[in-house]
Design a protein around this motif. Sequence first.
Motif, mmCIF file in Angstrom:
data_model
loop_
_atom_site.group_PDB
_atom_site.id
_atom_site.type_symbol
_atom_site.label_atom_id
_atom_site.label_comp_id
_atom_site.label_asym_id
_atom_site.label_seq_id
_atom_site.Cartn_x
_atom_site.Cartn_y
_atom_site.Cartn_z
ATOM 1 N N ASP A 170 40.768 13.319 44.888
ATOM 2 C CA ASP A 170 41.356 11.977 44.900
ATOM 3 C C ASP A 170 40.565 11.112 43.927
ATOM 4 O O ASP A 170 39.340 11.213 43.875
ATOM 5 C CB ASP A 170 41.300 11.375 46.312
ATOM 6 C CG ASP A 170 42.244 10.202 46.480
ATOM 7 O OD1 ASP A 170 42.066 9.188 45.763
ATOM 8 O OD2 ASP A 170 43.157 10.293 47.309
ATOM 9 N N ASP A 198 40.261 7.849 44.030
ATOM 10 C CA ASP A 198 39.664 6.702 44.722
ATOM 11 C C ASP A 198 38.357 7.160 45.369
ATOM 12 O O ASP A 198 38.361 7.854 46.386
ATOM 13 C CB ASP A 198 40.643 6.175 45.781
ATOM 14 C CG ASP A 198 40.126 4.962 46.524
ATOM 15 O OD1 ASP A 198 38.889 4.799 46.658
ATOM 16 O OD2 ASP A 198 40.964 4.176 46.984
ATOM 17 N N PHE A 221 37.709 6.215 49.181
ATOM 18 C CA PHE A 221 38.584 7.004 50.052
ATOM 19 C C PHE A 221 38.117 8.448 50.110
ATOM 20 O O PHE A 221 38.049 9.059 51.181
ATOM 21 C CB PHE A 221 40.035 6.919 49.564
ATOM 22 C CG PHE A 221 40.979 7.765 50.350
ATOM 23 C CD1 PHE A 221 41.429 7.359 51.587
ATOM 24 C CD2 PHE A 221 41.412 8.999 49.863
ATOM 25 C CE1 PHE A 221 42.292 8.150 52.338
ATOM 26 C CE2 PHE A 221 42.276 9.787 50.599
ATOM 27 C CZ PHE A 221 42.716 9.359 51.836
ATOM 28 N N ASP A 230 45.429 14.388 46.079
ATOM 29 C CA ASP A 230 46.154 13.154 45.810
ATOM 30 C C ASP A 230 47.214 13.457 44.749
ATOM 31 O O ASP A 230 46.994 14.273 43.850
ATOM 32 C CB ASP A 230 45.178 12.088 45.310
ATOM 33 C CG ASP A 230 45.814 10.719 45.131
ATOM 34 O OD1 ASP A 230 46.839 10.432 45.794
ATOM 35 O OD2 ASP A 230 45.290 9.927 44.333
ATOM 36 N N LYS A 259 49.977 8.324 52.507
ATOM 37 C CA LYS A 259 48.805 7.531 52.868
ATOM 38 C C LYS A 259 49.293 6.264 53.552
ATOM 39 O O LYS A 259 50.352 5.758 53.196
ATOM 40 C CB LYS A 259 48.009 7.142 51.622
ATOM 41 C CG LYS A 259 47.231 8.277 51.002
ATOM 42 C CD LYS A 259 46.482 7.755 49.791
ATOM 43 C CE LYS A 259 45.715 8.850 49.080
ATOM 44 N NZ LYS A 259 45.084 8.364 47.851
ATOM 45 N N PRO A 260 48.566 5.704 54.461
ATOM 46 C CA PRO A 260 47.315 6.234 54.986
ATOM 47 C C PRO A 260 47.589 7.338 56.001
ATOM 48 O O PRO A 260 48.561 7.272 56.743
ATOM 49 C CB PRO A 260 46.677 5.025 55.668
ATOM 50 C CG PRO A 260 47.842 4.183 56.084
ATOM 51 C CD PRO A 260 48.908 4.418 55.052
#
Length: 178
Positions: free
Chosen positions: A11, A13, A16, A55, A105-106
């Motif tokens: 991912d 991020d 996260f 992701d 997500k989430p």
Amino acid sequence: MTELPKLLLVDDDETFRQVLATALRKRQFAVETAEDVPSAMVLADQFEPEYAVIDLKMPGPSGLELVKQLHMRDPQTRIVVLTGYASIATAVEAVKLGATHYLSKPAHADDIVEALHKTEGNTQAEIAPNPMSVDRLEWEHIQRVLQSHQGNISATARSLNMYRRTLQRKLAKYPAKK
């Protein structure tokens, strides 16, 4: 002592990724993380994961490319695609390319672990009581056409008879609510 199952988490991020990695380690996975597809493939070659959480939308190649590469490398790898940009088109493509499951997500770590271990579909899955909104239908249609043009925005805009800039503005927005 038994070896923990290996999980690759990808991912872009960072926050996260770190939070989810910690949660998955607490659920008895040996977790390695990457921020993009190229670094994930290097890790996959060294780490040989049994599971992957990927992701969909990242800088560079999308998570779909990673799903394809991991599945070609080892068809037994259990892959969950996790995205804030869920669409029917990308869900179908992810499964065709080898993903086991697709979550929006989430998502809670327990839901992700459950999806990683799921081997069958659910005949009791909830069916929406109302059809999608017009905005959501438009977003889904754009995603399908974009997918059919391998992510080429100019070709997609031409196909939709739309200005390229208009399409870019629509793509920059979050998906319409169902």
